[in-house]
Design an enzyme around this catalytic site. Structure first.
Site, PDB file in Angstrom:
ATOM      1  N   ARG A   6      47.778  34.405  41.554  1.00  0.00           N
ATOM      2  CA  ARG A   6      47.699  35.579  42.434  1.00  0.00           C
ATOM      3  C   ARG A   6      47.868  35.163  43.886  1.00  0.00           C
ATOM      4  O   ARG A   6      48.558  35.824  44.654  1.00  0.00           O
ATOM      5  CB  ARG A   6      46.361  36.310  42.264  1.00  0.00           C
ATOM      6  CG  ARG A   6      46.175  37.408  43.329  1.00  0.00           C
ATOM      7  CD  ARG A   6      44.961  38.282  43.096  1.00  0.00           C
ATOM      8  NE  ARG A   6      45.111  39.043  41.891  1.00  0.00           N
ATOM      9  CZ  ARG A   6      44.136  39.217  41.002  1.00  0.00           C
ATOM     10  NH1 ARG A   6      42.945  38.693  41.209  1.00  0.00           N
ATOM     11  NH2 ARG A   6      44.358  39.921  39.914  1.00  0.00           N
ATOM     12  N   ASP A  63      38.123  44.994  30.985  1.00  0.00           N
ATOM     13  CA  ASP A  63      38.070  44.062  32.103  1.00  0.00           C
ATOM     14  C   ASP A  63      36.633  43.992  32.620  1.00  0.00           C
ATOM     15  O   ASP A  63      35.866  44.940  32.441  1.00  0.00           O
ATOM     16  CB  ASP A  63      39.011  44.585  33.211  1.00  0.00           C
ATOM     17  CG  ASP A  63      39.538  43.456  34.089  1.00  0.00           C
ATOM     18  OD1 ASP A  63      39.147  42.289  33.877  1.00  0.00           O
ATOM     19  OD2 ASP A  63      40.336  43.748  34.993  1.00  0.00           O
ATOM     20  N   THR A 122      44.364  39.558  33.042  1.00  0.00           N
ATOM     21  CA  THR A 122      44.951  40.882  32.799  1.00  0.00           C
ATOM     22  C   THR A 122      46.375  40.739  32.267  1.00  0.00           C
ATOM     23  O   THR A 122      46.778  41.430  31.326  1.00  0.00           O
ATOM     24  CB  THR A 122      44.937  41.714  34.103  1.00  0.00           C
ATOM     25  OG1 THR A 122      43.587  41.844  34.527  1.00  0.00           O
ATOM     26  CG2 THR A 122      45.545  43.079  33.900  1.00  0.00           C
ATOM     27  N   THR A 128      34.953  36.927  34.646  1.00  0.00           N
ATOM     28  CA  THR A 128      34.949  35.759  35.521  1.00  0.00           C
ATOM     29  C   THR A 128      33.675  34.944  35.300  1.00  0.00           C
ATOM     30  O   THR A 128      33.554  33.841  35.806  1.00  0.00           O
ATOM     31  CB  THR A 128      34.986  36.197  37.001  1.00  0.00           C
ATOM     32  OG1 THR A 128      34.018  37.230  37.187  1.00  0.00           O
ATOM     33  CG2 THR A 128      36.354  36.728  37.380  1.00  0.00           C
TER      34      THR A 128
HETATM   35  N1  LIG Z   1      50.735  32.128  33.888  1.00  0.00           N
HETATM   36  C1  LIG Z   1      51.308  32.963  34.754  1.00  0.00           C
HETATM   37  N2  LIG Z   1      52.650  32.966  34.925  1.00  0.00           N
HETATM   38  C2  LIG Z   1      53.218  33.791  35.825  1.00  0.00           C
HETATM   39  N3  LIG Z   1      52.536  34.658  36.604  1.00  0.00           N
HETATM   40  C3  LIG Z   1      51.212  34.717  36.468  1.00  0.00           C
HETATM   41  C4  LIG Z   1      50.533  33.873  35.542  1.00  0.00           C
HETATM   42  N4  LIG Z   1      49.212  34.141  35.617  1.00  0.00           N
HETATM   43  C5  LIG Z   1      49.065  35.095  36.548  1.00  0.00           C
HETATM   44  N5  LIG Z   1      50.259  35.444  37.076  1.00  0.00           N
HETATM   45  C6  LIG Z   1      50.475  36.424  38.152  1.00  0.00           C
HETATM   46  O1  LIG Z   1      49.344  36.395  39.027  1.00  0.00           O
HETATM   47  C7  LIG Z   1      48.892  37.709  39.343  1.00  0.00           C
HETATM   48  C8  LIG Z   1      47.441  37.839  38.984  1.00  0.00           C
HETATM   49  O2  LIG Z   1      47.267  37.746  37.575  1.00  0.00           O
HETATM   50  P1  LIG Z   1      46.163  38.620  36.802  1.00  0.00           P
HETATM   51  O3  LIG Z   1      46.529  38.620  35.362  1.00  0.00           O
HETATM   52  O4  LIG Z   1      46.036  39.959  37.451  1.00  0.00           O
HETATM   53  O5  LIG Z   1      44.852  37.753  37.032  1.00  0.00           O
HETATM   54  P2  LIG Z   1      43.329  38.059  36.616  1.00  0.00           P
HETATM   55  O6  LIG Z   1      43.332  39.273  35.732  1.00  0.00           O
HETATM   56  O7  LIG Z   1      42.858  36.828  35.905  1.00  0.00           O
HETATM   57  O8  LIG Z   1      42.583  38.259  37.890  1.00  0.00           O
HETATM   58  C9  LIG Z   1      49.828  38.674  38.604  1.00  0.00           C
HETATM   59  O9  LIG Z   1      50.771  39.179  39.513  1.00  0.00           O
HETATM   60  C10 LIG Z   1      50.517  37.831  37.577  1.00  0.00           C
HETATM   61  O10 LIG Z   1      51.840  38.229  37.445  1.00  0.00           O
HETATM   62 MG   LIG Z   2      42.435  41.129  36.125  1.00  0.00          MG
END
Ligand SMILES: Nc1ncnc2c1ncn2[C@@H]1O[C@H](COP(=O)(O)OP(=O)(O)O)[C@@H](O)[C@H]1O
Ligand SMILES: [Mg+2]
Length: 344
Positions: A227, A119, A75, A168
């Site tokens: 996360r 998503d 995301t 995922t």
């Molecule tokens: N490469 C990164 N650098 C810094 N923070 C990250 C990074 N990847 C994820 N995060 C942090 O981790 C959390 C989850 O990320 P998210 O994009 O929601 O994951 P996903 O959508 O893959 O489940 C968020 O708060 C984001 O700020």
């Molecule tokens: Mg997400």
């Protein structure tokens, strides 16, 4: 056998479902530019190039598919791509698109160069998915007007936009849909060092004072997942405020993690229960996923999406055609002698 008492379960650290306050907390920590996105070097280099090229040509970016385990930054990356393009982003998800009309309305409202983030795109239903094919390929919407023998198809032209899909589970995506993405990127588990950088960055944003030794400890226990790193930091901060003077020293972090039952590998109660179930009830396996889910009272999807990937990655679990097997490493980690197994 391990009894599970719902009333005594601590707030789960791994749970995927971020509630509203958590989403807000996460949004505050979300990097806004590729430069602030820690780790995933190859992916970032690649994206930088294609984004620059699209901007130079003043063309929309090709459709992008992001896949990887929960919490690795899909995301975040979708938002960053839109930011870097200077584009508007619209956000929806597979399960939220219930009717063909929902998607048609969103698509026809997209402006030139806009980004549509979908998503959990693997959870989109098939009839809706079929609307996407001509939209992605020809920027067109095919609408059926009328019924029966007089029905005909009307083609509406759309602006040229970019779809970013996140999933995922790449294997659950149909191949016609997969083929329509110009680029597919896999987000990997992060190096401990990068997780450490993410924790430092978050601590700075939140005004938390954390010793380097504490940061290192947290980064080793975060399942290589941003996360979880942010969640642990938050929980440890609460602990430090109540039990210490707010400063996160290494001993404070150790005590907090012990209280949360997060062990040296970052495993929590559910991970250990999964492994213990395989070892104690099924002699180490193989045991089928649905049987395992029933015996542990976990959802099949949660095991597959949230718990299993990291256990596989650690080498605590293997998948065989007949089911899941706990490895010798898992036995030892949980304090058992490795079993005598010739037949695997
Ligand atoms: N490469 C990164 N650098 C810094 N923070 C990250 C990074 N990847 C994820 N995060 C942090 O981790 C959390 C989850 O990320 P998210 O994009 O929601 O994951 P996903 O959508 O893959 O489940 C968020 O708060 C984001 O700020
Ligand atoms: Mg997400």
């Amino acid at each position: 056998m391990i009894e599970r008492d719902e009333t005594e379960l601590p707030e789960r650290i791994l749970d995927e479902g971020a509630d509203a306050p958590e989403r807000e907390f996460e949004a505050g920590l979300r990097p806004q530019s590729l430069g602030d996105f820690v780790g995933q070097r190859a992916l970032k280099d690649n994206l930088n190039v294609v984004i620059e090229a699209a901007k130079k040509r003043e063309e929309p970016l090709e459709h992008v598919l992001l896949y990887g385990n929960p919490g690795l930054g899909k995301t975040t990356l979708a938002n960053i791509i839109a930011n870097e393009l200077g584009a508007q982003i619209r956000v929806t998800s597979g399960p939220a698109l219930e009717r063909v009309g929902d998607l048609a309305a969103i698509l026809s409202n997209l402006g030139k160069g806009d980004v549509l983030f979908i998503d959990e795109i693997h959870r989109m239903n098939r009839t809706i998915e079929e609307i996407l094919y001509p939209a992605m390929e020809d920027y067109a919407l095919d609408i059926i007007v009328g019924k029966g023998p007089t029905a005909r198809t009307l083609r509406l032209n759309l602006e040229r936009f970019t779809i970013i899909g996140a999933t995922t589970r790449l294997s659950l995506l149909s191949s016609p849909l997969r083929d329509r993405f110009g680029m597919t990127y896999h987000l990997n588990f992060y190096e401990h060092e990068d997780v450490g950088k993410i924790i430092e960055r978050s601590a700075k944003i939140l005004g938390i004072d954390a010793e380097p030794g504490a940061v290192r400890l947290l980064s080793e226990r975060s399942r290589r997942t941003p996360r979880i790193a942010n969640r642990l930091l938050k929980r440890v901060r609460d602990f430090a405020q109540v039990r210490a003077d707010g400063q996160i020293t290494r001993p404070v972090a150790e005590d907090a993690l012990a209280m949360l039952n997060v062990d040296a590998h970052g495993l929590d109660d559910v991970d250990r229960r999964l492994l213990l179930t395989i070892i104690e009830k099924f002699q180490g396996g193989p045991v089928g996923l649905s049987t395992l889910a029933a015996s542990t009272q976990e959802e099949i999807d949660t095991i597959e999406d949230v718990y299993e990937p990291f256990l596989l990655q650690l080498g605590f679990l293997t998948r065989t055609p007949r089911g899941r097997v706990a490895t010798d490493l898992a036995y030892r980690h949980l304090g058992f002698d490795a079993p005598n197994r010739e037949s695997l």
